[in-house]
Design an enzyme around this catalytic site. Structure first.
Site, PDB file in Angstrom:
ATOM      1  N   LYS A 181      34.925   2.039 -37.267  1.00 38.86           N
ATOM      2  CA  LYS A 181      33.502   1.759 -37.012  1.00 38.86           C
ATOM      3  C   LYS A 181      33.282   0.254 -36.766  1.00 38.86           C
ATOM      4  CE  LYS A 181      33.018   6.019 -37.221  1.00 38.86           C
ATOM      5  NZ  LYS A 181      32.737   7.071 -38.166  1.00 38.86           N
TER       6      LYS A 181
HETATM    7  C1  LIG Z   1      32.831   8.561 -38.581  1.00 34.73           C
HETATM    8  C2  LIG Z   1      31.693   9.514 -38.555  1.00 34.73           C
HETATM    9  C3  LIG Z   1      31.239  10.164 -39.711  1.00 34.73           C
HETATM   10  C4  LIG Z   1      31.983  10.136 -41.003  1.00 34.73           C
HETATM   11  O1  LIG Z   1      32.252   8.902 -41.532  1.00 34.73           O
HETATM   12  P1  LIG Z   1      33.280   8.750 -42.747  1.00 34.73           P
HETATM   13  O2  LIG Z   1      32.919   7.440 -43.335  1.00 34.73           O
HETATM   14  O3  LIG Z   1      34.645   8.784 -42.156  1.00 34.73           O
HETATM   15  O4  LIG Z   1      33.052   9.873 -43.684  1.00 34.73           O
HETATM   16  C5  LIG Z   1      30.104  10.931 -39.628  1.00 34.73           C
HETATM   17  N1  LIG Z   1      29.449  11.100 -38.482  1.00 34.73           N
HETATM   18  C6  LIG Z   1      29.860  10.529 -37.325  1.00 34.73           C
HETATM   19  C7  LIG Z   1      29.072  10.753 -36.083  1.00 34.73           C
HETATM   20  C8  LIG Z   1      31.017   9.747 -37.334  1.00 34.73           C
HETATM   21  O5  LIG Z   1      31.468   9.215 -36.186  1.00 34.73           O
END
Ligand SMILES: *Cc1c(COP(=O)(O)O)cnc(C)c1O
Length: 378
Positions: A181
């Site tokens: 992210k």
């Molecule tokens: C990465 C992601 C998540 C989950 O995030 P985590 O921190 O890995 O649990 C949820 N929704 C979307 C759209 C994502 O891209």
């Protein structure tokens, strides 16, 4: 062909980040403590929400949210099928039913009118996704939702603004600090809201259901009176992780500016390549966080999977965000979903591919990707 492999993403960790984590390691407090408090404060400042609760992942935040809202058997949650499956899994694990809304074929953002159509008397929650860092149409979504609660999946939306307000600002949202992210804590997440009761409940449930957090700035540690109010989970974030996030968040604007510049270059280069179709942009006022650069591979000569494999042979990494949820094995078999239910979602699920995009990439890297793509589609 490139000599070294270009991954689809790489976290932007600099010396300040390493120093921040080192400071935590030397501090004597590694579990949830002052760095968690600082990360929560920084997120409140970014989004403008009153409360923020740090957790171990966005998935954990989703689980906690469903728990504190008592969403379970007989309840429905409306969300796009074009999302990360972990969010849908949490709905199913709670015994509730995911109901999938359709996306726009060009922007891949959830369609407010589809949300409206999917609402039934059982609908308890609506979870729109700010896909790839573009903002979902929150005004229209809230309109469609009426009195039903809306919580934004803002995992892609660190630095996304909708009509001048940061994602989450008009209600509640879940952010992710997973390693891919825009800002990372390695693994981690954040729930933001203006609702004190909900924030308190998430805080309690993320740490054993104790009436207090692991760390109380006044007590310098948990008070001896802390007791279980209701049994909770263990979804807190370590300060080792949180201190990385605090350090990275300070650079969010620079990080996203670097992403934007690369995305603009891609868009220029793809103008002359009709087989590669970048996403369309919504026409309302928003700021893109450029979490992903997604294109649709629309060529009679090469399908998406071959395209990704061939690019890998040319030392270009790619990602797939996402294979739609409703056609994955479990959901097909257990819920009886078949192709044809959500044509826009399924078209994109079959044709999308995420190209390399991360702040430390150069313009030359972008050009390498586009050269390799030209070769593959030839
Ligand atoms: C990465 C992601 C998540 C989950 O995030 P985590 O921190 O890995 O649990 C949820 N929704 C979307 C759209 C994502 O891209």
């Amino acid at each position: 062909m490139r000599k070294d492999f270009l991954p689809f993403t790489r976290p932007a960790v600099n010396e300040d980040d390493i120093q921040a984590v080192t400071d935590t390691l030397r501090s004597g407090w590694l579990a949830s403590g002052p760095a968690n408090a600082a990360l929560e404060e920084a997120m409140c400042k970014l989004t403008g929400n009153k409360y923020a609760v740090a957790v171990s992942s966005a998935t954990a935040a989703m689980h906690l949210l469903l728990e504190v809202l008592h969403i379970g058997p007989g309840d429905e949650v409306v969300t796009p099928s074009m999302t990360w499956v972990s969010m849908v899994n949490m709905i199913v694990l709670r015994g509730a039913t995911p109901v999938f809304a359709e996306i726009d074929r060009e922007t891949m953002l959830v369609q407010p009118e589809s949300i409206r159509e999917k609402i039934t008397p059982r609908t308890r929650l609506i979870v729109p996704v700010h896909f790839a860092g573009a903002a979902a149409d929150m005004d229209a979504i809230r309109e469609a939702a009426g009195n039903i609660m809306v919580v934004e999946d803002a995992a892609h939306a660190l630095g996304t603004y909708y009509k001048g307000r940061h994602a989450g600002n008009s209600g509640s949202a879940i952010f992710s600090f997973h390693a891919i992210k825009n800002v990372t804590t390695g693994e981690g997440g954040m729930f933001v809201t203006d609702d004190k009761e909900m924030a308190d409940a998430v805080r309690r449930w993320k740490f054993h259901g104790l009436g207090v957090d692991a760390f109380d700035r006044l007590n310098k540690g948990r008070s001896p009176q802390a007791e279980v109010i209701e049994p909770g989970y263990k979804y807190n974030l370590s300060d080792i992780c949180a201190s990385l996030g605090v350090s990275q968040l300070k650079r969010l604007e620079n990080i996203n500016a670097a992403r934007r510049e690369l995305a603009v270059r891609y868009l220029e280069l793809f103008r002359d390549i009709p087989e590669i179709r970048p996403l369309g942009m919504p026409d309302y006022d928003f700021v893109h966080a450029w979490h992903l650069f997604v294109v649709r591979v629309d060529s009679p000569k090469v399908d998406r999977n071959t395209f990704m494999n061939e690019l890998k042979k040319l030392n270009i990494g790619t990602g797939l965000h996402f294979r739609c949820a409703h056609l994955q094995k479990y959901y097909r078999e257990q819920m009886g979903y078949k192709p044809g239910l959500l044509p826009n979602t399924e078209y994109n699920s079959d044709h999308i591919c995420s190209l390399p995009l991360f702040p430390d990439m150069t313009e030359k890297d972008v050009e390498d990707v586009v050269e390799a793509i030209k070769e593959v589609i030839k």
